[in-house]
Motif scaffolding. Structure first.
Motif, PDB file in Angstrom:
ATOM      1  N   SER A 157       5.769   8.685   3.166  1.00 25.36           N
ATOM      2  CA  SER A 157       6.723   8.087   1.738  1.00 25.36           C
ATOM      3  C   SER A 157       8.011   8.606   1.580  1.00 25.36           C
ATOM      4  O   SER A 157       8.456   9.603   1.581  1.00 25.36           O
ATOM      5  CB  SER A 157       5.001   8.272   1.234  1.00 25.36           C
ATOM      6  N   ARG A 165      -4.064   1.410   2.817  1.00 26.64           N
ATOM      7  CA  ARG A 165      -2.614   2.189   2.808  1.00 26.64           C
ATOM      8  C   ARG A 165      -2.165   1.367   1.319  1.00 26.64           C
ATOM      9  O   ARG A 165      -1.744   2.209   0.655  1.00 26.64           O
ATOM     10  CB  ARG A 165      -1.558   3.091   3.724  1.00 26.64           C
ATOM     11  N   ASN A 166      -1.852   0.368   1.772  1.00 29.88           N
ATOM     12  CA  ASN A 166      -0.568  -0.112   0.712  1.00 29.88           C
ATOM     13  C   ASN A 166      -1.956  -0.428  -0.703  1.00 29.88           C
ATOM     14  O   ASN A 166      -1.433  -0.963  -1.095  1.00 29.88           O
ATOM     15  CB  ASN A 166      -0.606  -1.874   1.058  1.00 29.88           C
ATOM     16  N   LEU A 167      -2.898  -1.240  -0.489  1.00 28.13           N
ATOM     17  CA  LEU A 167      -3.972  -1.145  -1.440  1.00 28.13           C
ATOM     18  C   LEU A 167      -3.935   0.239  -2.436  1.00 28.13           C
ATOM     19  O   LEU A 167      -4.135  -0.321  -3.603  1.00 28.13           O
ATOM     20  CB  LEU A 167      -5.037  -1.394  -1.092  1.00 28.13           C
ATOM     21  N   ARG A 181      -3.051   0.632   7.596  1.00 32.22           N
ATOM     22  CA  ARG A 181      -1.757  -0.095   6.808  1.00 32.22           C
ATOM     23  C   ARG A 181      -2.780  -0.692   5.324  1.00 32.22           C
ATOM     24  O   ARG A 181      -1.994  -0.656   4.429  1.00 32.22           O
ATOM     25  CB  ARG A 181      -0.757  -1.294   7.509  1.00 32.22           C
ATOM     26  N   GLU A 182      -3.583  -1.965   5.924  1.00 33.89           N
ATOM     27  CA  GLU A 182      -4.152  -2.789   4.368  1.00 33.89           C
ATOM     28  C   GLU A 182      -4.339  -1.900   3.120  1.00 33.89           C
ATOM     29  O   GLU A 182      -4.045  -1.885   2.197  1.00 33.89           O
ATOM     30  CB  GLU A 182      -4.677  -3.994   4.392  1.00 33.89           C
ATOM     31  N   GLU A 211      -2.210   2.678  -2.788  1.00 29.67           N
ATOM     32  CA  GLU A 211      -0.897   2.766  -3.666  1.00 29.67           C
ATOM     33  C   GLU A 211      -0.813   2.035  -4.113  1.00 29.67           C
ATOM     34  O   GLU A 211      -0.321   2.628  -5.453  1.00 29.67           O
ATOM     35  CB  GLU A 211       0.616   2.734  -2.152  1.00 29.67           C
ATOM     36  N   GLU A 212      -0.752   1.080  -4.639  1.00 30.11           N
ATOM     37  CA  GLU A 212      -0.806  -0.515  -5.779  1.00 30.11           C
ATOM     38  C   GLU A 212      -2.346   0.289  -6.570  1.00 30.11           C
ATOM     39  O   GLU A 212      -1.635   0.053  -7.835  1.00 30.11           O
ATOM     40  CB  GLU A 212      -1.567  -1.605  -4.929  1.00 30.11           C
ATOM     41  N   SER A 241      -4.180  -2.533  11.600  1.00 27.54           N
ATOM     42  CA  SER A 241      -3.153  -2.815  10.529  1.00 27.54           C
ATOM     43  C   SER A 241      -4.430  -2.950   9.079  1.00 27.54           C
ATOM     44  O   SER A 241      -4.243  -3.298   7.229  1.00 27.54           O
ATOM     45  CB  SER A 241      -3.153  -4.894  11.295  1.00 27.54           C
ATOM     46  N   ARG A 293      -7.786  -8.967  -1.438  1.00 28.13           N
ATOM     47  CA  ARG A 293      -6.825  -8.394  -0.596  1.00 28.13           C
ATOM     48  C   ARG A 293      -7.537  -8.326   0.819  1.00 28.13           C
ATOM     49  O   ARG A 293      -6.501  -9.247   1.482  1.00 28.13           O
ATOM     50  CB  ARG A 293      -6.385  -6.555  -1.296  1.00 28.13           C
TER      51      ARG A 293
END
Length: 118
Positions: free
Chosen positions: A118, A10-12, A7-8, A14-15, A4, A77
């Motif tokens: 993606s 990666r998301n961050l 995943r965080e 991408e943002e 997890s 985050r």
């Protein structure tokens, strides 16, 4: 929790418009810390944050305001203090023995996975 956290990360990333190769490098750093037994409940978010920050600094040419934006995002985050993050960045650097440039074969598997998702 490791999955997890990744995943965080990666998301961050991408943002913040970081490249998949940057995320891949951050993953490798992070896994090295895991394998060294450096992660615990208290520091795992700082570890993840420092890995993203180091990868971003080394692999992209971020301008000063972009680094600041990234640190803001990490702080928000992962809910830690930027001072702790900056201090921890050095700890991670030492744990990785300053080896921030990674051989392609360590980065590629993550890169492939990220670009296929993606």
């Amino acid at each position: 929790p490791v999955r997890s956290l990744k995943r965080e990360m990666r998301n961050l990333s991408e943002e913040c418009n970081l490249e998949p190769v940057t995320v891949s490098m951050a993953y490798v750093y992070f896994e090295k810390l895991v394998l060294q037994g450096k992660l615990n409940k208290q520091n795992r978010k700082l570890c993840a944050g420092a890995c993203v920050l180091l990868a971003a600094k080394i692999s992209s040419d971020l301008r000063k305001h972009e680094v600041k934006h990234l640190i803001d995002k990490l702080e928000e985050r992962f809910r830690f203090n930027r001072r702790d993050l900056i201090g921890f960045e050095f700890t991670v650097l030492v744990a990785l023995e300053l080896a921030l440039y990674l051989p392609e074969n360590q980065v590629l598997p993550h890169y492939r996975r990220l670009t296929q998702q993606s």
